[in-house]
Write an enzyme that holds these catalytic residues in place. Structure first.
Site, short mmCIF file in Angstrom:
data_model
loop_
_atom_site.label_atom_id
_atom_site.label_comp_id
_atom_site.label_asym_id
_atom_site.label_seq_id
_atom_site.Cartn_x
_atom_site.Cartn_y
_atom_site.Cartn_z
CB SER A 1 12.07 86.34 5.58
OG SER A 1 12.88 86.24 4.44
CE1 TYR B 1 10.30 90.90 3.87
CE2 TYR B 1 12.14 89.52 3.18
CZ TYR B 1 10.83 89.65 3.59
OH TYR B 1 10.06 88.53 3.74
CE LYS C 1 8.85 89.76 7.04
NZ LYS C 1 7.44 89.58 7.41
#
Ligand code: UDP
Length: 326
Positions: A116, A140, A144
């Site tokens: 991402s 988040y 990643k």
């Protein structure tokens, strides 16, 4: 090719499974259906199970020989990741490690990982290329980046090669109208707007209009889900032709503000969409725009559906097929 699609019942995963099947490949989907939909999976072999289940992974890899594994299974909500970071590190990091261990021990090769733009954090410059510093500002994005780091180390140690694809804003829907984004309630801007246009939800909240951008709202790079999936197919071909472990940014290189997306949704749908202003959403950078030159040069990626109108039109066609509540 025979491909394992992990998380193949979700938004991008289901479009990936369809692209593979439509291109004549054989697909096995593994999904725990925590957020995905069984009826979205367009292939015959569907295994219901969890990525953290090592016994299940051993069984899957010992019985079959895959040409590649495409891994979409992760939690994706920035706000939730701040409130429940353990969920994100468990699901996105620890479960991916279980997948990597199983692949390594069973000799499976070629992993494509859904990463991402969140790995970059607050941009120091735009458009963002792969050299941009990586300082994620929420769990988040951190989850990643941790996986990207693990992938580099695992390749160095065991030769398990992978490609991480860093999506900017995935949007749009299958041009055939068979698949689309089905988060319930909707979490991304375009589905929120289209549900307001169709009457499935009411006022849309604009999260912040005091950013340092021309109209004060955040700017994002929206990329069609089918173009994203095509990049995965190219990345798999690249790995099968001995490409080295790498990470690529995927976006169209053009940014649209929240207000511009609202205007596009009003124009495409012909509906009045009422909006309201609310404070900024924590963790939202003002601008995220990709420099995807490397994906074009190295993978040969040429996005096809680059206009925002086209992205919204495809998503609108899907929205109109959803059951009405009245
Ligand atoms: N956004 C908004 N209202 C909404 C949903 C999103 O104003 O109901 C804004 C959000 O703050 C961001 C942009 O729209 O600036 C895109 O958000 P989205 O959640 O679609 O994707 P993200 O950029 O978080 O991956």
């Amino acid at each position: 090719m025979k491909v394992l699609v992990v998380g193949g019942a979700g938004y991008i995963g289901s479009h990936m499974a369809k692209l593979l099947v439509d291109s004549g490949h054989s697909v096995v989907v593994l999904d725990n259906f925590s957020t995905g939909h069984r009826d979205a999976v367009p292939c015959n072999e569907v295994i219901e199970g969890d990525l953290g289940d090592r016994d299940l992974l051993d069984e899957i890899f010992s019985g079959r020989q895959f040409d590649g594994v495409i891994h979409f299974a992760s939690y994706i909500q920035v706000g939730e990741s701040i409130e429940k970071p353990d969920r994100y590190y468990r699901n996105n990091v620890a479960n991916t490690l279980t997948l990597l261990e199983a692949m390594h021990e069973r000799g499976a090769e070629n992993l494509i990982f859904s990463s991402s733009a969140a790995v970059f954090g607050e941009p120091e410059y735009v458009p963002i290329d792969e050299r941009h510093p990586k300082n994620p500002v929420n769990p988040y994005g951190a989850s990643k980046l941790m996986v990207e780091r693990m992938l580099a180390d695992i390749d160095r140690a065991y030769g398990l090669r992978s490609v991480s694809l860093r999506y900017f804003n995935a949007a749009g829907a299958d041009p055939d109208g068979l698949l689309g984004e089905r988060h319930d309630p909707p979490i991304h801007l375009i589905p929120v707007l289209l549900q307001a246009a169709s009457g499935r939800c009411q006022t849309v909240k604009i999260f912040g209009h005091d950013y340092d951008t021309p109209d004060g709202t955040c700017i994002r790079d929206y990329v069609h889900v089918v173009d994203l999936c095509k990049a995965h197919l190219l990345a798999l071909t690249y790995l099968r032709q001995s490409g080295k472990t790498d990470a690529f940014n995927l976006g169209n290189g053009v940014g649209f503000s929240v207000r511009e997306v609202i205007d596009t949704a009003r124009r495409v749908t012909g509906q009045a969409i009422t909006v309201d202003h609310t404070p900024r959403r924590p963790g939202d950078p003002a601008r995220l725009v990709a420099d995807a030159s490397r994906a074009r040069e190295v993978l040969g990626w040429i996005p096809q559906y680059t206009s925002l109108d086209r992205i919204v039109e495809d998503a609108w066609r899907w929205e109109l097929r959803q059951p009405r509540l009245w």
